[in-house]
Design an enzyme around this catalytic site. Structure first.
Site, short mmCIF file in Angstrom:
data_model
loop_
_atom_site.label_atom_id
_atom_site.label_comp_id
_atom_site.label_asym_id
_atom_site.label_seq_id
_atom_site.Cartn_x
_atom_site.Cartn_y
_atom_site.Cartn_z
N HIS A 1 0.90 -1.18 0.01
CA HIS A 1 -0.15 0.18 0.18
C HIS A 1 0.79 1.04 -0.18
CE1 HIS A 1 -2.69 -3.13 2.55
NE2 HIS A 1 -2.99 -2.57 2.22
N ASP B 1 1.76 1.90 3.24
CA ASP B 1 3.02 1.29 3.74
C ASP B 1 4.75 1.61 4.24
OD1 ASP B 1 1.06 -0.55 4.46
OD2 ASP B 1 1.50 -1.90 2.41
C1 XLS Z 1 -7.75 -6.60 5.11
C2 XLS Z 1 -7.40 -6.48 3.82
C3 XLS Z 1 -5.96 -6.24 3.73
C4 XLS Z 1 -5.52 -6.08 1.39
C5 XLS Z 1 -5.09 -5.24 1.36
O1 XLS Z 1 -8.32 -7.55 5.44
O2 XLS Z 1 -7.08 -8.37 3.60
O3 XLS Z 1 -4.67 -6.27 4.18
O4 XLS Z 1 -4.96 -7.29 1.07
O5 XLS Z 1 -5.36 -4.05 1.80
#
Ligand code: XLS
Ligand code: NI
Ligand code: NI
Length: 441
Positions: free
Chosen positions: A105, A108
């Protein structure tokens, strides 16, 4: 130059089933051929940035347990320097594990700015850095995505926010993240609607919010084509958490949404094991349904606790279940642009750097075993032959007519009476089939 975060560990070898070395693979052997293809090319592993490098070990009752050198204030206070150190260590881990892909993301990888312009500048500076690291290591990007759920501005949603300025901020942010993904050669772009849902109907107009989300997703697809991004747009369903009710509940719900907005040929699914469980399904149900609807894309291979009721994002370790998942994936033709992403996090007491490696090694080994079992089930053919046989009545010309529009209810009623159609029940043989699966896992 190595940061030394993982000591002198720079690569994890394959040592085979007899090995007791916790820092070696026992089953994941990238070059081993499974059903005519290299294991690495089947599984297409990716490691996520967020749980490994951005999450400090917090839970609703306590904060940081992981003391990492790149956390602001640990060794220095310059967020951009820390973001680069974090990238150095992240790439050391990806390379040591020998995975071909990673995912991130925006939030991150870059420090949070004070406005959109600063966020974009920070992201672009880090993307330059990541681009160089990818060139140096050969690592590739499975998918990029935008974090539209952590910052307080998104507390009532992003695309489904009642405030149009937040919709705009989210749209602008997604544009920058698709640009970054495109630049880094990403093979997919993911949208998980973290807070696209609601807490209470007392303040919410769901129809309005769904229309906003439909337009938002259409703009994403229009932009992808405009800039020539060849990757797949993926939506990741999840039924609840963080909001009580999320619009992208499960594969079936998202499919209906895509159809309504004319997107069913443009968008595919990133299916997470844990989210399937939260929605009251099995993982393989979600995979099979997506494949049948033509929208299977990629997976987040992190398991959920069966008792807790929230998203526990644990590393996978249930091989029999994983065999059934890879069975569905192989039956669907395998991954194209998708892959096996570990959207998984350590338990918060696993605070040592090598816990990060050990967790992924275990997950990758289990995936390898699941894949091999799935390939053996298909190779054996007993299961598939049984199912083919179960539906074989539909292959006769007379029975096909019932489905292809040539017969009406009255025609069928006439036929049943004329031919005295009087079917006898046939055993579904569930236990027999379960025993077959158990020969392979
Ligand atoms: C959260 C989601 C997230 C997605 C990416 O529960 O799994 O981590 O994979 O935004
Ligand atoms: Ni999740
Ligand atoms: Ni996920």
């Amino acid at each position: 130059m190595n940061t030394g975060f993982f000591g002198d560990i720079t690569s994890i070898p394959f040592e085979g089933e007899q090995s007791t070395n916790p820092l070696a693979f026992r089953h994941y052997n990238p070059d081993e051929m499974v059903a005519g293809k290299r294991m690495e090319d089947h599984l297409r592993f990716a490691v996520c940035y967020w749980h490994n490098f951005a999450w400090p070990g917090s839970d609703p009752f306590g904060g940081l347990t992981f003391e990492r050198p790149w956390f602001d204030g640990t060794n220095n206070n310059d967020p951009m320097t820390n973001a680069k150190l974090k990238a150095d260590i992240a790439f050391e881990m990806f390379s040591a594990l020998g995975v071909p892909y990673y995912c991130f993301h925006d939030a991150d990888v870059r420090p949070e700015g004070s406005n959109f312009k600063e966020n974009t500048a920070n992201l672009n500076e880090i993307v330059d850095y990541l681009e160089q690291k990818m060139a140096d290591t050969g690592l590739k990007l499975l998918w990029g995505t935008a974090n539209l759920f952590s910052h307080r501005r998104f507390m009532a949603g992003a695309a489904t926010n009642p405030n149009p300025d937040i919709f705009a901020f989210a749209a602008a942010t997604v544009k920058t993240c698709i640009d970054a993904t495109h630049r880094l050669g990403g093979e997919n772009y993911v949208l998980w609607g973290g807070r696209e849902g609601y807490e209470t109907l007392l303040n919410t107009r769901p129809g309005k919010e769904l229309d906003q989300l439909g337009r938002f997703l259409n703009m994403v697809v229009e932009y992808k084509h405009k800039i020539g991004f060849k990757g797949t747009i993926l939506v990741e369903p999840k039924p609840q958490e963080p909001t009580k009710h999320q619009y992208d509940y499960d594969v079936a719900t998202v499919y209906g949404f895509l159809k309504r907005h004319g997107l069913e040929n443009e968008v595919k699914m990133n299916i997470e094991q844990g989210h399937a469980i939260l929605a009251g399904h099995t993982f393989e149900h979600e995979l099979a349904l997506a494949a049948d609807l033509g929208i299977f894309g990629s997976i987040d291979m992190n398991r959920n606790d069966y008792q807790s009721g929230w998203d526990t994002d644990q590393f996978p370790n249930n091989v029999p279940e994983m065999a059934l998942a890879y069975y569905q994936i192989l039956k669907a033709g395998g991954f194209t642009t998708g892959g096996t992403n570990f959207d998984a996090k350590l338990r918060r007491q696993s605070i040592e750097p090598d816990d990060l490696l050990i967790a992924h090694i275990g997950g990758m080994d289990c995936c390898a075993r699941g894949l091999k079992a799935a390939a053996a089930i298909i190779e054996d053919g007993t299961l598939d032959n049984f199912v083919d046989d179960r539906y074989s009545g539909w292959t006769t010309a007379e029975n096909k007519k019932m489905l292809d529009g040539e017969m009406t209810l009255s025609d069928i009623a006439d036929r049943v009476e004329r031919d005295d159609v009087n079917p006898q029940p046939v055993s579904g043989r569930q236990e027999y089939l379960e025993n077959i699966i158990n020969r392979f896992v």
